[in-house]
Write an enzyme that holds these catalytic residues in place. Structure first.
Site, mmCIF file in Angstrom:
data_model
loop_
_atom_site.group_PDB
_atom_site.id
_atom_site.type_symbol
_atom_site.label_atom_id
_atom_site.label_comp_id
_atom_site.label_asym_id
_atom_site.label_seq_id
_atom_site.Cartn_x
_atom_site.Cartn_y
_atom_site.Cartn_z
ATOM 1 N N SER A 1 0.833 -1.212 0.000
ATOM 2 C CA SER A 1 0.000 0.000 0.000
ATOM 3 C C SER A 1 0.862 1.254 0.000
ATOM 4 O O SER A 1 0.529 2.252 -0.638
ATOM 5 C CB SER A 1 -0.903 0.012 1.240
ATOM 6 O OG SER A 1 -1.875 -0.995 1.128
ATOM 7 N N PHE B 1 -26.329 -21.473 -3.574
ATOM 8 C CA PHE B 1 -25.983 -22.866 -3.880
ATOM 9 C C PHE B 1 -25.965 -23.740 -2.616
ATOM 10 O O PHE B 1 -25.882 -24.961 -2.722
ATOM 11 C CB PHE B 1 -24.610 -22.942 -4.557
ATOM 12 C CG PHE B 1 -24.627 -22.762 -6.059
ATOM 13 C CD1 PHE B 1 -24.939 -21.540 -6.640
ATOM 14 C CD2 PHE B 1 -24.310 -23.825 -6.902
ATOM 15 C CE1 PHE B 1 -24.934 -21.366 -8.016
ATOM 16 C CE2 PHE B 1 -24.315 -23.669 -8.285
ATOM 17 C CZ PHE B 1 -24.624 -22.432 -8.841
ATOM 18 N N GLY C 1 -24.873 -25.935 0.431
ATOM 19 C CA GLY C 1 -23.727 -26.840 0.628
ATOM 20 C C GLY C 1 -22.934 -27.053 -0.652
ATOM 21 O O GLY C 1 -21.693 -27.152 -0.628
ATOM 22 N N GLU D 1 -3.814 -3.808 -7.014
ATOM 23 C CA GLU D 1 -3.943 -2.451 -7.580
ATOM 24 C C GLU D 1 -4.496 -1.438 -6.584
ATOM 25 O O GLU D 1 -5.247 -0.529 -6.938
ATOM 26 C CB GLU D 1 -4.743 -2.476 -8.882
ATOM 27 C CG GLU D 1 -3.990 -3.302 -9.900
ATOM 28 C CD GLU D 1 -4.296 -2.951 -11.320
ATOM 29 O OE1 GLU D 1 -4.512 -1.773 -11.623
ATOM 30 O OE2 GLU D 1 -4.310 -3.884 -12.128
ATOM 31 N N GLY D 2 -4.095 -1.633 -5.338
ATOM 32 C CA GLY D 2 -4.554 -0.756 -4.272
ATOM 33 C C GLY D 2 -5.740 -1.395 -3.582
ATOM 34 O O GLY D 2 -6.774 -1.647 -4.213
ATOM 35 N N THR D 3 -5.602 -1.662 -2.282
ATOM 36 C CA THR D 3 -6.679 -2.319 -1.531
ATOM 37 C C THR D 3 -7.939 -1.436 -1.545
ATOM 38 O O THR D 3 -7.884 -0.252 -1.884
ATOM 39 C CB THR D 3 -6.257 -2.515 -0.056
ATOM 40 O OG1 THR D 3 -5.985 -1.208 0.483
ATOM 41 C CG2 THR D 3 -5.016 -3.385 0.076
HETATM 42 N N1 COS Z 1 -1.485 11.269 -10.678
HETATM 43 C C1 COS Z 1 -0.412 12.105 -10.671
HETATM 44 N N2 COS Z 1 0.250 12.416 -9.531
HETATM 45 C C2 COS Z 1 -0.170 11.882 -8.386
HETATM 46 C C3 COS Z 1 -1.290 11.012 -8.328
HETATM 47 C C4 COS Z 1 -1.943 10.714 -9.537
HETATM 48 N N3 COS Z 1 -3.009 9.914 -9.572
HETATM 49 N N4 COS Z 1 -1.484 10.631 -7.055
HETATM 50 C C5 COS Z 1 -0.536 11.240 -6.318
HETATM 51 N N5 COS Z 1 0.249 11.992 -7.128
HETATM 52 C C6 COS Z 1 1.356 12.872 -6.739
HETATM 53 C C7 COS Z 1 0.911 13.862 -5.675
HETATM 54 O O1 COS Z 1 0.306 14.993 -6.285
HETATM 55 C C8 COS Z 1 2.221 14.208 -5.000
HETATM 56 O O2 COS Z 1 2.921 15.097 -5.825
HETATM 57 P P1 COS Z 1 3.873 16.278 -5.209
HETATM 58 O O3 COS Z 1 4.931 15.554 -4.444
HETATM 59 O O4 COS Z 1 4.380 16.971 -6.428
HETATM 60 O O5 COS Z 1 2.979 17.100 -4.346
HETATM 61 C C9 COS Z 1 2.961 12.854 -5.023
HETATM 62 O O6 COS Z 1 2.389 12.103 -6.115
HETATM 63 C C10 COS Z 1 2.828 12.064 -3.741
HETATM 64 O O7 COS Z 1 1.450 11.842 -3.537
HETATM 65 P P2 COS Z 1 0.856 11.461 -2.112
HETATM 66 O O8 COS Z 1 1.385 12.425 -1.078
HETATM 67 O O9 COS Z 1 -0.617 11.343 -2.240
HETATM 68 O O10 COS Z 1 1.532 10.028 -1.850
HETATM 69 P P3 COS Z 1 1.350 8.993 -0.661
HETATM 70 O O11 COS Z 1 2.663 8.383 -0.360
HETATM 71 O O12 COS Z 1 0.614 9.622 0.483
HETATM 72 O O13 COS Z 1 0.515 7.784 -1.264
HETATM 73 C C11 COS Z 1 -1.260 6.466 -2.123
HETATM 74 C C12 COS Z 1 -0.601 7.871 -1.925
HETATM 75 C C13 COS Z 1 -1.603 5.788 -0.809
HETATM 76 C C14 COS Z 1 -2.535 6.808 -2.852
HETATM 77 C C15 COS Z 1 -0.319 5.573 -2.978
HETATM 78 O O14 COS Z 1 0.811 5.173 -2.249
HETATM 79 C C16 COS Z 1 -1.008 4.345 -3.519
HETATM 80 O O15 COS Z 1 -1.763 4.420 -4.503
HETATM 81 N N6 COS Z 1 -0.762 3.183 -2.909
HETATM 82 C C17 COS Z 1 -1.273 1.942 -3.399
HETATM 83 C C18 COS Z 1 -0.285 1.330 -4.325
HETATM 84 C C19 COS Z 1 -0.893 0.185 -5.069
HETATM 85 O O16 COS Z 1 -1.935 0.306 -5.674
HETATM 86 N N7 COS Z 1 -0.191 -0.942 -5.027
HETATM 87 C C20 COS Z 1 -0.670 -2.139 -5.634
HETATM 88 C C21 COS Z 1 0.197 -2.565 -6.751
HETATM 89 S S1 COS Z 1 -0.497 -3.984 -7.478
HETATM 90 S S2 COS Z 1 -0.098 -3.624 -9.303
#
Ligand code: COS
Length: 381
Positions: A132, A338, A340, A363-365
């Site tokens: 995450s 369904f 059992g 792809e993000g919980t």
């Molecule tokens: N598009 C463009 N930029 C983005 C963005 C997006 N969708 N989301 C965030 N950003 C940018 C922010 O604007 C910020 O930019 P600045 O540093 O210039 O201000 C930077 O990225 C950091 O963003 P943020 O502070 O929101 O980051 P966090 O570390 O708090 O994390 C989450 C945000 C939790 C949303 C992110 O870590 C996430 O999506 N985690 C899940 C990952 C995932 O899906 N993993 C599964 C992989 S399976 S393939």
């Protein structure tokens, strides 16, 4: 003006993929799920029919389809089997960072290869200690002359052992969090890379999921995707595009659960009549249909917005979170209908419920989607 219609071409695409899922995938799905094996012959057939890599632009030999078309393909492939389809649809996840930030040479080489032959790419972000918290990755890179050298371990990488190339995210400086992360593309046979399949998943078991270890793996300068330090944003923009696809996976699994439940409820008898006559069952079927329709609308809206070039982070997360969570409920209710038999492996709904669980994780919980949504809401007030 609103239109909820698919175009005649989209209808035809959806019908063709549906037929493929029913004729080619469903008959072997249980067997490959049990064996934890990916039927590559099916992947090759799907590639020949043009169901893989829908978004590779025509310039590189692809079909150049949009997000909406991709979602239609995804939902029908997943209807057949989420495990078998996952590796095929995950090619798009690998292609997205290149479509978003890749240069001409990278697109030509890697996207061109996807279009030219049945092959796979993989998107490698997640690590044993960072899922995450994407900015918390520890896979490192350092510059040596004109190259980058990667060290670290990636986990849960779809297509990890079968991909010809990887898109990899690594950090130059962990303390710099987001700003330290860059995105690279490199061939999977680069010296210093080992990939091992991870086993014993609860669901989507036919799919190839791997651990990839990088030990002094050298990436030439041309392997840097986008600007150095821009990797985190490339990953986030990728997810904006890929999360509606998980909404489409949810539609595929839920539609299958509803179809199987409708069929069973009209065959199974209790108290001298079919169980479809009981309101307890009818209400579950009706709720499934309502939620399925709602997830369709959300997913198609997110896809449509992306196809218009509109910012779609929040709607993509709506589609992903709602689809995943409701599919978990829908498949749980299918097992309930369904009874059992739903709890037995021979019946398809048990597999659907296991497959559904992963939608709430990859792809993000579901919780991360709510973080994204809440941040957008709070920013807007
Ligand atoms: N598009 C463009 N930029 C983005 C963005 C997006 N969708 N989301 C965030 N950003 C940018 C922010 O604007 C910020 O930019 P600045 O540093 O210039 O201000 C930077 O990225 C950091 O963003 P943020 O502070 O929101 O980051 P966090 O570390 O708090 O994390 C989450 C945000 C939790 C949303 C992110 O870590 C996430 O999506 N985690 C899940 C990952 C995932 O899906 N993993 C599964 C992989 S399976 S393939």
């Amino acid at each position: 003006m609103y239109s909820f219609d698919l175009s005649p071409e989209q209808r035809q695409l959806k019908d063709t993929v549906h037929r493929f899922a029913v004729e080619e995938i469903i008959p072997v799905a249980a067997e490959y799920d049990k064996k934890e094996e990916l039927p590559l012959d099916i992947c090759h057939k799907a590639w020949e029919l043009g169901f893989l890599n829908p978004q590779v632009p025509t310039t590189y030999g692809g079909l150049g389809l949009g997000v909406m078309d991709t979602c239609l393909i995804d939902e029908e492939m997943i209807y057949g089997c989420a495990g078998i389809a996952l590796n095929m649809v995950a090619n798009n996840l690998a292609a997205l960072p290149l479509l978003i930030a890749g240069d001409e040479a990278q697109k030509k080489r890697y996207l061109g290869q996807l279009a030219a032959e049945p092959s796979f790419g993989a998107f490698a972000l997640t690590e044993p200690g960072a899922g995450s918290d994407a900015a918390g990755i520890t896979t490192s890179y350092r510059k040596v002359g004109d190259e980058f050298v990667l060290n670290g371990t990636k986990h849960f990488i779809t297509n990890g052992t079968i991909a010809d190339w990887y898109v990899v995210f690594a950090t130059q400086d962990r303390d710099d969090r987001h700003g330290g992360i860059s995105c690279f593309v490199l061939a999977s046979d680069t010296p210093g890379i080992t990939a091992n399949r991870m086993h014993n998943k609860m669901g989507q078991r036919a799919s190839d999921t791997a651990e990839i270890v990088f030990e002094e793996a050298h990436v030439p300068r041309v392997g840097l995707v986008g600007a150095e330090g821009a990797g985190f944003k490339v990953a986030m923009r990728t997810f904006d595009h890929s999360r509606p696809e998980v909404g489409a996976f949810a539609i595929g699994i839920s539609q299958r659960a509803l179809d199987e439940s409708l069929k069973y409820a009209q065959q199974r008898e209790a108290f001298g009549q079919t169980i479809a006559n009981f309101q307890a069952i009818q209400f579950m079927l009706a709720d499934m249909a309502i939620e399925l329709e709602a997830m369709r609308l959300l997913t198609y809206k997110a896809a449509w917005m992306l196809d218009q070039g509109a910012p779609a982070s929040i709607v993509s997360s709506y589609a992903k979170a709602f689809g995943a969570d409701r599919t978990m409920q829908i498949t749980t209710n299918a097992v309930q209908i369904f009874g059992g038999y739903g709890y037995l492996g021979e019946y398809p709904v048990e597999k659907l419920m296991r497959d559904a669980k992963l939608l709430q994780i990859y792809e993000g919980t579901s919780q991360i989607q709510r973080v994204v949504i809440a941040r957008h809401l709070l920013k807007d007030v």
